[in-house]
Design an enzyme around this catalytic site. Structure first.
Site, PDB file in Angstrom:
ATOM      1  N   HIS A 134       4.560  27.238 -32.122  1.00  0.00           N
ATOM      2  CA  HIS A 134       5.494  28.096 -32.852  1.00  0.00           C
ATOM      3  C   HIS A 134       6.236  27.292 -33.917  1.00  0.00           C
ATOM      4  O   HIS A 134       6.042  27.489 -35.107  1.00  0.00           O
ATOM      5  CB  HIS A 134       6.485  28.757 -31.882  1.00  0.00           C
ATOM      6  N   HIS A 143      12.116  28.554 -27.782  1.00  0.00           N
ATOM      7  CA  HIS A 143      12.074  30.020 -27.836  1.00  0.00           C
ATOM      8  C   HIS A 143      11.199  30.576 -26.721  1.00  0.00           C
ATOM      9  O   HIS A 143      10.696  31.689 -26.812  1.00  0.00           O
ATOM     10  CB  HIS A 143      11.588  30.502 -29.208  1.00  0.00           C
TER      11      HIS A 143
HETATM   12  S1  FES Z   1       9.205  26.187 -30.929  1.00  0.00           S
HETATM   13 FE1  FES Z   1       8.295  26.755 -29.055  1.00  0.00          FE
HETATM   14  S2  FES Z   1       8.724  28.833 -28.868  1.00  0.00           S
HETATM   15 FE2  FES Z   1       9.615  28.304 -30.731  1.00  0.00          FE
END
Ligand code: FES
Length: 173
Positions: free
Chosen positions: A106, A125
């Protein structure tokens, strides 16, 4: 009066850099049918074949206790995990040793292995990846699976070796 106003406007544009910004925008948003003066972007190719890296003996690896290493270079943290049961992409006599990039796909936060859940989780997140399914994303914000590190196990020496990266590490080409 009109001349003074025009001069003030030009001084403002020049000092604020707004003229450059406006010119830049004009190039970015070309009118339909207008050929955009595109500047070719050169994307250097990534390392096609990273060098092999010894990760130590399988016999020293405990089930559910990951070992950290960096691969294919010092900026890329990874986890070597002995799952304790045959696992997709696993090596070793029980085909239960796997490795993954630790950088969440992500936004690049380092994931950690939750042995009770047998999952890799991101603290930023809460994206969750499944090491038993090749690093598949289970839920969360990421849009791609966690890159799996290709491994090789030498049955004579018991050494595990990282031989490549299967997937795109966050922030890399
Ligand atoms: S950086 Fe891992 S869920 Fe956002």
């Amino acid at each position: 009066m009109g001349k003074s106003l025009d001069l003030q406007r030009r001084v403002f544009l020049k000092s604020s850099g707004a003229a450059g910004a406006v010119a830049g925008l004009a190039g970015t948003f070309a009118a339909p049918g207008e050929a955009a003066a595109a500047t070719p972007v050169h994307c250097p190719a990534g390392d096609a074949t990273p060098p092999a890296l010894s990760l130590g003996r399988l016999g020293t690896l405990r089930v559910g206790e990951p070992r950290s290493f960096h691969y294919p270079d010092a900026r890329s943290p990874c986890l070597l995990i002995r799952m304790g049961m045959p696992t997709e992409g696993g090596v070793g006599p029980n085909q239960d040793v796997v490795a993954f990039s630790q950088l969440c796909t992500h936004m690049g936060c380092p994931v950690s292995y939750e042995s009770g859940l047998r999952l890799l989780q991101c603290p930023c997140h809460y994206t969750t990846f499944d090491p038993e399914r090749g690093g598949a994303m289970v839920c969360g914000q990421a849009s791609t699976d966690l890159p799996r590190i290709d491994l090789r196990h030498d049955s004579k020496t018991d050494i595990i070796t990282a031989t490549g990266v299967n997937g795109r590490i966050f922030g890399r080409l």
